[in-house]
Scaffold this motif. Sequence first.
Motif, short mmCIF file in Angstrom:
data_model
loop_
_atom_site.label_atom_id
_atom_site.label_comp_id
_atom_site.label_asym_id
_atom_site.label_seq_id
_atom_site.Cartn_x
_atom_site.Cartn_y
_atom_site.Cartn_z
N LEU A 51 -14.07 16.02 -0.62
CA LEU A 51 -14.20 15.70 -2.05
C LEU A 51 -14.65 14.25 -2.26
CD1 LEU A 51 -11.06 17.54 -3.50
CD2 LEU A 51 -13.46 18.21 -3.70
N ASP A 52 -14.12 13.32 -1.45
CA ASP A 52 -14.53 11.91 -1.56
C ASP A 52 -16.03 11.76 -1.29
OD1 ASP A 52 -12.00 11.14 -2.20
OD2 ASP A 52 -11.48 10.36 -0.20
N MET A 53 -16.50 12.51 -0.30
CA MET A 53 -17.92 12.46 0.05
C MET A 53 -18.77 12.99 -1.11
SD MET A 53 -19.87 14.14 3.32
CE MET A 53 -19.55 15.81 2.77
N MET A 54 -18.31 14.10 -1.70
CA MET A 54 -19.05 14.66 -2.83
C MET A 54 -19.04 13.72 -4.03
SD MET A 54 -17.81 18.66 -2.56
CE MET A 54 -18.84 19.19 -3.90
N VAL A 55 -17.90 13.09 -4.30
CA VAL A 55 -17.80 12.14 -5.41
C VAL A 55 -18.72 10.95 -5.16
CG1 VAL A 55 -16.29 10.47 -6.56
CG2 VAL A 55 -15.48 12.80 -6.14
N ALA A 56 -18.75 10.48 -3.91
CA ALA A 56 -19.60 9.34 -3.55
C ALA A 56 -21.08 9.69 -3.76
CB ALA A 56 -19.36 8.92 -2.10
N GLU A 57 -21.46 10.90 -3.39
CA GLU A 57 -22.84 11.34 -3.58
C GLU A 57 -23.22 11.37 -5.06
OE1 GLU A 57 -23.16 15.09 -1.66
OE2 GLU A 57 -23.31 14.26 0.37
N GLU A 58 -22.29 11.89 -5.87
CA GLU A 58 -22.57 11.96 -7.30
C GLU A 58 -22.58 10.57 -7.93
OE1 GLU A 58 -23.42 15.03 -8.73
OE2 GLU A 58 -23.42 15.38 -6.57
N GLU A 59 -21.70 9.68 -7.46
CA GLU A 59 -21.71 8.28 -7.93
C GLU A 59 -23.03 7.61 -7.56
OE1 GLU A 59 -19.97 6.37 -9.74
OE2 GLU A 59 -18.09 7.45 -10.05
N SER A 60 -23.50 7.91 -6.35
CA SER A 60 -24.77 7.34 -5.89
C SER A 60 -25.92 7.84 -6.78
CB SER A 60 -25.01 7.73 -4.44
OG SER A 60 -26.27 7.27 -4.00
N LEU A 61 -25.87 9.13 -7.13
CA LEU A 61 -26.88 9.68 -8.03
C LEU A 61 -26.84 8.97 -9.38
CD1 LEU A 61 -28.98 11.77 -8.93
CD2 LEU A 61 -27.09 13.34 -9.45
N LYS A 62 -25.65 8.77 -9.89
CA LYS A 62 -25.49 8.07 -11.17
C LYS A 62 -26.07 6.67 -11.10
CE LYS A 62 -21.90 6.22 -14.21
NZ LYS A 62 -20.44 6.06 -14.40
N GLU A 63 -25.77 5.95 -9.99
CA GLU A 63 -26.28 4.59 -9.83
C GLU A 63 -27.80 4.58 -9.75
OE1 GLU A 63 -24.66 1.72 -10.04
OE2 GLU A 63 -22.93 2.96 -10.59
#
Length: 262
Positions: A51-63
């Motif tokens: 889940l942390d990895m998925m959240v990080a990916e989505e945060e990266s997309l947002k950035e």
Amino acid sequence: AVPSEVLAAEAVSCLNRAMAALRDIWEEIGIPEEQRLERTDVVRKHIKSLLDMMVAEEESLKERLLKSIALCRKELDTLCRELQLGPFETEESTILQMEKNLRTCVEVLQKQKRDRKQELKALQEQDRALCDILCTALFTIDTGSVPSLDDLDRYRRHVASLNTLKEQRREEFVSNKRQIILLMEELDHSPDTSFERDVVCEDEEAFCLSEDNIMALQSLLQQLEGRRALNEAVCAELRARILALWERLQIPQEQRDSSAVH
């Protein structure tokens, strides 16, 4: 309920069912509580990592989207200044939609910029060619910046006027050249200056249609017409003298007609 919320609840339910199934299996096997805790912790860490990895990916997309928005805004400001447009205004929307809208606007304005510069280049090529033929000065325009729509419109009208002038001068040249050649033949006159040779011998498309050349062409035509008029006057005077002589000598009409043929 929103479909994504339903799926999230289903994910939690799946996790709970999986944990219950694991506890049942451990119970049946007879695994001690201490080892069950260890196994449960392994499951927790595995799920948390995923889940942390998925959240990080989505945060990266947002950035990335926010960075793209910032870059697009900067590019739009520059393009609006270059194209002499008003400041770009955006409507409130989601990050994803805003990024897409801004990127589309950048592409549209970039195309406008390319189109204007391409038209400017084409107009400059036409202008240079016409100025070479007409010996006139090039149109004054700032080539270091993107031309405004008004600049392009003025340039188009300028090039159109030069084309009209070229056609007018070309017609005048062709007409005068034809008359000059006929007069030279009539007067048995060979071109004896470089300008006369250019007029008579040079390719019509290669002749420089400058204002000075057109005036010189008119002057040459007038000179030749003057010589013809002078010749005609001399001939008329000689004919008058001959008629007077015939009258004085009382030459018969039949003999006069025979002499007139020659």
